[in-house]
Design an enzyme around this catalytic site. Structure first.
Site, mmCIF file in Angstrom:
data_model
loop_
_atom_site.group_PDB
_atom_site.id
_atom_site.type_symbol
_atom_site.label_atom_id
_atom_site.label_comp_id
_atom_site.label_asym_id
_atom_site.label_seq_id
_atom_site.Cartn_x
_atom_site.Cartn_y
_atom_site.Cartn_z
ATOM 1 N N LYS A 138 16.459 -39.158 -36.231
ATOM 2 C CA LYS A 138 16.383 -37.915 -35.192
ATOM 3 C C LYS A 138 17.320 -36.563 -35.936
ATOM 4 O O LYS A 138 16.837 -34.446 -35.183
ATOM 5 C CB LYS A 138 17.236 -38.170 -33.763
ATOM 6 C CG LYS A 138 17.188 -39.115 -33.623
ATOM 7 C CD LYS A 138 16.017 -38.329 -31.918
ATOM 8 C CE LYS A 138 15.376 -39.304 -30.819
ATOM 9 N NZ LYS A 138 14.807 -38.948 -30.413
ATOM 10 N N LYS A 173 3.909 -39.976 -35.089
ATOM 11 C CA LYS A 173 4.067 -40.778 -33.310
ATOM 12 C C LYS A 173 3.717 -39.223 -32.927
ATOM 13 O O LYS A 173 4.889 -38.917 -33.427
ATOM 14 C CB LYS A 173 5.235 -41.789 -32.897
ATOM 15 C CG LYS A 173 6.128 -41.454 -33.063
ATOM 16 C CD LYS A 173 6.956 -42.343 -32.238
ATOM 17 C CE LYS A 173 8.410 -41.691 -31.456
ATOM 18 N NZ LYS A 173 8.613 -42.475 -30.496
ATOM 19 N N LYS A 218 7.786 -36.780 -27.354
ATOM 20 C CA LYS A 218 7.606 -35.832 -25.868
ATOM 21 C C LYS A 218 8.833 -34.626 -26.642
ATOM 22 O O LYS A 218 8.488 -33.424 -26.396
ATOM 23 C CB LYS A 218 8.731 -35.688 -24.906
ATOM 24 C CG LYS A 218 8.352 -36.991 -24.167
ATOM 25 C CD LYS A 218 9.281 -36.976 -23.091
ATOM 26 C CE LYS A 218 9.270 -39.092 -22.759
ATOM 27 N NZ LYS A 218 10.477 -39.061 -23.722
HETATM 28 P P1 ATP Z 1 11.601 -38.314 -28.134
HETATM 29 O O1 ATP Z 1 10.361 -37.445 -28.472
HETATM 30 O O2 ATP Z 1 12.343 -37.799 -26.852
HETATM 31 O O3 ATP Z 1 12.061 -39.043 -28.656
HETATM 32 P P2 ATP Z 1 9.755 -40.668 -27.362
HETATM 33 O O4 ATP Z 1 8.406 -39.666 -26.646
HETATM 34 O O5 ATP Z 1 10.201 -40.886 -28.762
HETATM 35 O O6 ATP Z 1 10.863 -39.318 -26.704
HETATM 36 P P3 ATP Z 1 11.027 -42.831 -25.600
HETATM 37 O O7 ATP Z 1 11.447 -42.043 -24.077
HETATM 38 O O8 ATP Z 1 11.903 -41.955 -26.450
HETATM 39 O O9 ATP Z 1 9.759 -41.794 -26.149
HETATM 40 O O10 ATP Z 1 10.145 -44.052 -25.719
HETATM 41 C C1 ATP Z 1 10.361 -44.036 -24.344
HETATM 42 C C2 ATP Z 1 9.320 -45.539 -24.469
HETATM 43 O O11 ATP Z 1 7.563 -45.200 -25.017
HETATM 44 C C3 ATP Z 1 9.115 -46.774 -26.052
HETATM 45 O O12 ATP Z 1 9.284 -47.761 -24.866
HETATM 46 C C4 ATP Z 1 8.960 -46.413 -27.312
HETATM 47 O O13 ATP Z 1 8.527 -47.212 -27.717
HETATM 48 C C5 ATP Z 1 7.643 -45.543 -26.172
HETATM 49 N N1 ATP Z 1 7.237 -44.643 -27.743
HETATM 50 C C6 ATP Z 1 7.599 -43.826 -27.290
HETATM 51 N N2 ATP Z 1 6.573 -42.614 -28.090
HETATM 52 C C7 ATP Z 1 5.732 -43.483 -28.488
HETATM 53 C C8 ATP Z 1 3.852 -43.575 -28.925
HETATM 54 N N3 ATP Z 1 4.231 -42.327 -29.519
HETATM 55 N N4 ATP Z 1 3.164 -44.193 -29.305
HETATM 56 C C9 ATP Z 1 3.274 -45.769 -28.770
HETATM 57 N N5 ATP Z 1 4.726 -46.042 -28.008
HETATM 58 C C10 ATP Z 1 5.933 -44.396 -27.734
#
Ligand code: ATP
Length: 371
Positions: free
Chosen positions: A136, A234, A237
């Site tokens: 992060k 990956k 958000k």
């Molecule tokens: P941020 O960008 O704020 O870190 P994020 O998009 O990584 O957020 P989270 O809220 O941390 O999402 O994760 C919610 C769920 O979605 C978790 O179970 C995580 O493993 C899954 N997840 C997040 N991004 C991906 C992705 N690109 N592919 C598959 N699973 C994902």
């Protein structure tokens, strides 16, 4: 039948060591923006299928983990909006507040209370080896929290994020935690901290399992949906480029435009090879994971698309994505049409149920440690 996972709170209170109790599933999502296709295919789609396909006696808890979101700076107005939008998305994908507890983490203070108690026994050394705070802050894997340059950037909340995540799970005595691959290190930490607590205070917390292989549906969720503009990373958000992700609320035009400009390559036709063709393979994977039956493998799907130009292929992918997201988008619009009342109502209902579940655990925890 006897519970094979843990002793339920009521049986512990009455001194009975094994009693029938429910499987409990907990998972969470941060309100750091509108959930995207990666969240859906990696997590949310599975939450709905668990709701619809597991035994009705299973206790399901899904949380919008807003206290986790503030481990990085957030604008208050934007966070308020994202919390509501994330909750509305959970309802729009088909989670039913009467069947599961859908709640904001901050509305159930037991999460923070247990976090503090667990923090008093969490090892700084262990936390300093976790990778999330490093990624992060865009630090390398060897970063040391005590280095002067790291110390100024690193906040205590981000460093102790895994302790709050452990508390989220343990406060509900969750037996199973369906999370993506990116979270497996944190889950191992939760298991160890539960075992450490139990070693001192007796068998109170439940070391959770990641895999839910004994539950339908068995179709594996997407491990990592990659960013459309950077297929080596990956989809997320919080990335500043909005074209890197497809939000679950995107219009048909948004979807078509974003997929049209997704980074692919200059090789003719479609084939599946994530190593040499990450962009094209990511699009094939998206189509694969949107088919709940998973009837054709990604390789077989790529064969079906083989003779198409990348432009036509992208058009087909956009149609599949739009077909899957259109009903979600429509329900999302209906849910928020009342200015957020439906969300507030469902959130109050969810917080009440989650409070009950967390309260049962915290009574045992407080008693055990002498509070
Ligand atoms: P941020 O960008 O704020 O870190 P994020 O998009 O990584 O957020 P989270 O809220 O941390 O999402 O994760 C919610 C769920 O979605 C978790 O179970 C995580 O493993 C899954 N997840 C997040 N991004 C991906 C992705 N690109 N592919 C598959 N699973 C994902």
């Amino acid at each position: 039948s006897r519970c094979s996972f843990h002793r339920c709170a009521s049986s512990l209170a009455s001194g009975v060591t094994a009693a029938p109790c429910r499987k409990t599933i907990f998972s969470g999502i941060q309100p750091t923006g509108v959930p995207h296709l990666g969240n859906y295919l990696g997590a949310l789609q599975r939450w709905v299928r668990l709701q619809d396909e597991t035994d009705k006696n299973t206790n399901l808890l899904f949380s919008v983990v807003d206290l986790h979101a503030i481990t990085l700076p957030q604008d208050a107005g934007a966070l308020k909006k994202s919390r509501r939008e994330t909750f509305a998305t959970l309802l729009a994908i088909g989670l039913d507040p009467n069947r599961c507890s859908i709640f904001f983490q901050s509305m159930v203070p037991h999460h923070s209370e247990l976090m503090w108690i667990l923090s008093c026994n969490a090892s700084m050394g262990y936390l300093s080896r976790m990778t999330q705070w490093k990624s992060k802050l865009e630090l390398d894997d060897n970063a040391n929290p005590l280095d002067p340059s790291t110390k100024t950037k690193l906040k205590l909340g981000l460093f102790s994020y895994p302790v709050l995540q452990a508390a989220d799970i343990l406060v509900h005595r969750a037996t199973h935690v369906p999370v993506g691959e990116d979270q497996s290190q944190h889950l191992e930490f939760a298991r160890e901290i539960a075992q450490g607590f139990n070693h001192i205070h007796g068998s109170i917390l439940v070391p959770p399992e990641t895999l839910i292989s004994d539950f339908p549906p068995l179709a594996a969720p997407a491990k990592r949906v990659m960013a459309l503009d950077r297929p080596a990373q990956k989809m997320s958000k919080s990335h500043p480029n909005p074209k890197s992700r497809i939000q679950l609320t995107d219009t048909r035009d948004d979807i078509t435009r974003k997929i049209r400009v997704a980074l692919t390559d200059s090789i003719e036709g479609v084939s599946y090879d994530p190593m040499t063709r990450p962009g094209v393979s990511n699009l094939v994977d998206i189509v694969y994971h949107l088919d709940p039956t998973g009837a054709a493998s990604p390789e077989e799907l790529a064969k079906e698309f083989e003779g198409l130009s990348l432009k036509t292929f992208k058009g087909r992918v956009a149609e599949v994505v739009d077909g899957a997201l259109a009903p979600i988008r429509e329900r999302y619009g209906e849910i928020l049409a009342d200015g957020g009342k439906k969300v507030d109502q469902a959130a109050a209902q969810g917080a009440e149920k989650a409070t009950q579940s967390a309260d049962a655990t915290m009574k045992l925890v407080r008693e055990a440690i002498g509070l």
